[in-house]
Design a protein around this motif. Sequence first.
Motif, PDB file in Angstrom:
ATOM      1  N   ALA A 201       0.821  -1.217   0.000  1.00  0.00           N
ATOM      2  CA  ALA A 201       0.000   0.000   0.000  1.00  0.00           C
ATOM      3  C   ALA A 201       0.852   1.263   0.000  1.00  0.00           C
ATOM      4  O   ALA A 201       0.376   2.340  -0.375  1.00  0.00           O
ATOM      5  CB  ALA A 201      -0.933   0.003   1.208  1.00  0.00           C
ATOM      6  N   ASN A 202       2.116   1.159   0.412  1.00  0.00           N
ATOM      7  CA  ASN A 202       3.005   2.330   0.450  1.00  0.00           C
ATOM      8  C   ASN A 202       3.721   2.580  -0.870  1.00  0.00           C
ATOM      9  O   ASN A 202       4.460   3.553  -0.988  1.00  0.00           O
ATOM     10  CB  ASN A 202       4.050   2.167   1.560  1.00  0.00           C
ATOM     11  CG  ASN A 202       3.432   2.225   2.942  1.00  0.00           C
ATOM     12  OD1 ASN A 202       2.342   2.773   3.124  1.00  0.00           O
ATOM     13  ND2 ASN A 202       4.106   1.651   3.919  1.00  0.00           N
ATOM     14  N   LEU A 203       3.531   1.710  -1.872  1.00  0.00           N
ATOM     15  CA  LEU A 203       4.253   1.854  -3.132  1.00  0.00           C
ATOM     16  C   LEU A 203       3.588   2.850  -4.067  1.00  0.00           C
ATOM     17  O   LEU A 203       2.369   2.895  -4.200  1.00  0.00           O
ATOM     18  CB  LEU A 203       4.372   0.498  -3.840  1.00  0.00           C
ATOM     19  CG  LEU A 203       5.164  -0.588  -3.122  1.00  0.00           C
ATOM     20  CD1 LEU A 203       5.297  -1.811  -4.022  1.00  0.00           C
ATOM     21  CD2 LEU A 203       6.536  -0.092  -2.683  1.00  0.00           C
ATOM     22  N   GLU A 204       4.438   3.634  -4.718  1.00  0.00           N
ATOM     23  CA  GLU A 204       4.020   4.579  -5.752  1.00  0.00           C
ATOM     24  C   GLU A 204       4.729   4.139  -7.033  1.00  0.00           C
ATOM     25  O   GLU A 204       5.943   3.946  -7.029  1.00  0.00           O
ATOM     26  CB  GLU A 204       4.467   5.979  -5.345  1.00  0.00           C
ATOM     27  CG  GLU A 204       4.224   7.039  -6.384  1.00  0.00           C
ATOM     28  CD  GLU A 204       4.763   8.387  -5.913  1.00  0.00           C
ATOM     29  OE1 GLU A 204       3.937   9.257  -5.627  1.00  0.00           O
ATOM     30  OE2 GLU A 204       6.002   8.535  -5.827  1.00  0.00           O
ATOM     31  N   ILE A 205       3.965   3.962  -8.112  1.00  0.00           N
ATOM     32  CA  ILE A 205       4.527   3.408  -9.348  1.00  0.00           C
ATOM     33  C   ILE A 205       4.313   4.383 -10.503  1.00  0.00           C
ATOM     34  O   ILE A 205       3.191   4.831 -10.750  1.00  0.00           O
ATOM     35  CB  ILE A 205       3.897   2.041  -9.673  1.00  0.00           C
ATOM     36  CG1 ILE A 205       4.172   1.060  -8.515  1.00  0.00           C
ATOM     37  CG2 ILE A 205       4.429   1.496 -10.996  1.00  0.00           C
ATOM     38  CD1 ILE A 205       3.479  -0.267  -8.636  1.00  0.00           C
ATOM     39  N   LYS A 206       5.419   4.679 -11.193  1.00  0.00           N
ATOM     40  CA  LYS A 206       5.386   5.529 -12.385  1.00  0.00           C
ATOM     41  C   LYS A 206       6.010   4.732 -13.520  1.00  0.00           C
ATOM     42  O   LYS A 206       7.012   4.048 -13.314  1.00  0.00           O
ATOM     43  CB  LYS A 206       6.178   6.821 -12.147  1.00  0.00           C
ATOM     44  CG  LYS A 206       5.628   7.640 -10.992  1.00  0.00           C
ATOM     45  CD  LYS A 206       6.482   8.856 -10.682  1.00  0.00           C
ATOM     46  CE  LYS A 206       5.899   9.615  -9.502  1.00  0.00           C
ATOM     47  NZ  LYS A 206       6.691  10.803  -9.162  1.00  0.00           N
ATOM     48  N   VAL A 207       5.413   4.832 -14.714  1.00  0.00           N
ATOM     49  CA  VAL A 207       5.874   4.020 -15.846  1.00  0.00           C
ATOM     50  C   VAL A 207       6.072   4.902 -17.067  1.00  0.00           C
ATOM     51  O   VAL A 207       5.233   5.759 -17.373  1.00  0.00           O
ATOM     52  CB  VAL A 207       4.872   2.882 -16.153  1.00  0.00           C
ATOM     53  CG1 VAL A 207       5.395   2.002 -17.264  1.00  0.00           C
ATOM     54  CG2 VAL A 207       4.607   2.046 -14.916  1.00  0.00           C
ATOM     55  N   PHE A 208       7.183   4.653 -17.783  1.00  0.00           N
ATOM     56  CA  PHE A 208       7.567   5.502 -18.909  1.00  0.00           C
ATOM     57  C   PHE A 208       8.046   4.662 -20.085  1.00  0.00           C
ATOM     58  O   PHE A 208       8.566   3.559 -19.911  1.00  0.00           O
ATOM     59  CB  PHE A 208       8.693   6.448 -18.476  1.00  0.00           C
ATOM     60  CG  PHE A 208       8.376   7.204 -17.225  1.00  0.00           C
ATOM     61  CD1 PHE A 208       7.495   8.269 -17.250  1.00  0.00           C
ATOM     62  CD2 PHE A 208       8.942   6.843 -16.010  1.00  0.00           C
ATOM     63  CE1 PHE A 208       7.184   8.971 -16.094  1.00  0.00           C
ATOM     64  CE2 PHE A 208       8.646   7.530 -14.843  1.00  0.00           C
ATOM     65  CZ  PHE A 208       7.758   8.601 -14.884  1.00  0.00           C
ATOM     66  N   GLY A 209       7.919   5.213 -21.295  1.00  0.00           N
ATOM     67  CA  GLY A 209       8.487   4.581 -22.488  1.00  0.00           C
ATOM     68  C   GLY A 209       7.437   4.030 -23.425  1.00  0.00           C
ATOM     69  O   GLY A 209       6.325   4.528 -23.513  1.00  0.00           O
ATOM     70  N   GLY A 210       7.825   2.973 -24.147  1.00  0.00           N
ATOM     71  CA  GLY A 210       6.914   2.328 -25.079  1.00  0.00           C
ATOM     72  C   GLY A 210       6.642   3.130 -26.334  1.00  0.00           C
ATOM     73  O   GLY A 210       5.575   3.029 -26.928  1.00  0.00           O
ATOM     74  N   GLY A 211       7.628   3.917 -26.775  1.00  0.00           N
ATOM     75  CA  GLY A 211       7.441   4.715 -27.984  1.00  0.00           C
ATOM     76  C   GLY A 211       7.541   3.869 -29.249  1.00  0.00           C
ATOM     77  O   GLY A 211       8.166   2.811 -29.251  1.00  0.00           O
ATOM     78  N   LYS A 212       6.910   4.334 -30.308  1.00  0.00           N
ATOM     79  CA  LYS A 212       7.040   3.675 -31.608  1.00  0.00           C
ATOM     80  C   LYS A 212       8.038   4.494 -32.410  1.00  0.00           C
ATOM     81  O   LYS A 212       7.689   5.463 -33.065  1.00  0.00           O
ATOM     82  CB  LYS A 212       5.701   3.605 -32.332  1.00  0.00           C
ATOM     83  CG  LYS A 212       5.809   2.842 -33.641  1.00  0.00           C
ATOM     84  CD  LYS A 212       4.467   2.600 -34.296  1.00  0.00           C
ATOM     85  CE  LYS A 212       4.682   1.775 -35.553  1.00  0.00           C
ATOM     86  NZ  LYS A 212       3.426   1.391 -36.180  1.00  0.00           N
ATOM     87  N   ILE A 213       9.302   4.067 -32.357  1.00  0.00           N
ATOM     88  CA  ILE A 213      10.355   4.854 -33.000  1.00  0.00           C
ATOM     89  C   ILE A 213      10.992   4.110 -34.156  1.00  0.00           C
ATOM     90  O   ILE A 213      11.899   4.618 -34.789  1.00  0.00           O
ATOM     91  CB  ILE A 213      11.436   5.253 -31.977  1.00  0.00           C
ATOM     92  CG1 ILE A 213      12.123   4.017 -31.405  1.00  0.00           C
ATOM     93  CG2 ILE A 213      10.866   6.127 -30.886  1.00  0.00           C
ATOM     94  CD1 ILE A 213      13.427   4.321 -30.729  1.00  0.00           C
ATOM     95  N   ASN A 214      10.519   2.886 -34.415  1.00  0.00           N
ATOM     96  CA  ASN A 214      11.149   2.072 -35.447  1.00  0.00           C
ATOM     97  C   ASN A 214      10.102   1.374 -36.291  1.00  0.00           C
ATOM     98  O   ASN A 214       9.445   0.444 -35.830  1.00  0.00           O
ATOM     99  CB  ASN A 214      12.064   1.036 -34.783  1.00  0.00           C
ATOM    100  CG  ASN A 214      12.980   0.370 -35.773  1.00  0.00           C
ATOM    101  OD1 ASN A 214      12.668   0.291 -36.961  1.00  0.00           O
ATOM    102  ND2 ASN A 214      14.100  -0.110 -35.306  1.00  0.00           N
TER     103      ASN A 214
END
Length: 198
Positions: free
Chosen positions: A99-112
Amino acid sequence: MVMSSSLPPEFDRGVVTTVHQGDCLVSNEVDLTFSTVLGSCVSACVRDRVANVGGMNHFLLAEQSASAADRYGASARYGAFAMEQLINKVLTRGTGRKANLEIKVFGGGKINGALDDIGLKNIEFVREFLANEGYEMAKEDLGGSYARRVMFKPYSGRAFIKRLDNTANASIAREELAVAASRRSVITKPVVDDIELF
């Protein structure tokens, strides 16, 4: 989460540690920043808000398998491992309470354009993984047609994202093509059975 072209003062001092593909790093140092560059890859930044312990991973999934039982193929198990490893390391060094966790997620671009949309598969995977484990994302910066530099302060939980230009996109796309090609070229050796049945 800050999205800008120049670094905020908080990110312009202290030690910067690069998180490479396959890495999973955790710390509670006040002046430490984790940094990575993402194309199709995804990085999760997980932090225990009470213990001020945080970490970052960096993973790339390969092509989706046709099997419904193993929806994302063998490398999804790597993605799941990367997520489980990061969450478990933060829980172990922190309070141990989900319950104390904070999650941030980044990326997954279509670059190719030469590869299937691995970025989209990565986004689907990480969203499904977190939902199945009962976590919500506090912040995200996912998708698009650009690479990103992500900087994360594990102690404070602040994240800084810079969208990169086409030159960086091309370089990252070449690296991802090389990784995908090396994964395809691995030949699985047949299992040799040393047991003789009578």
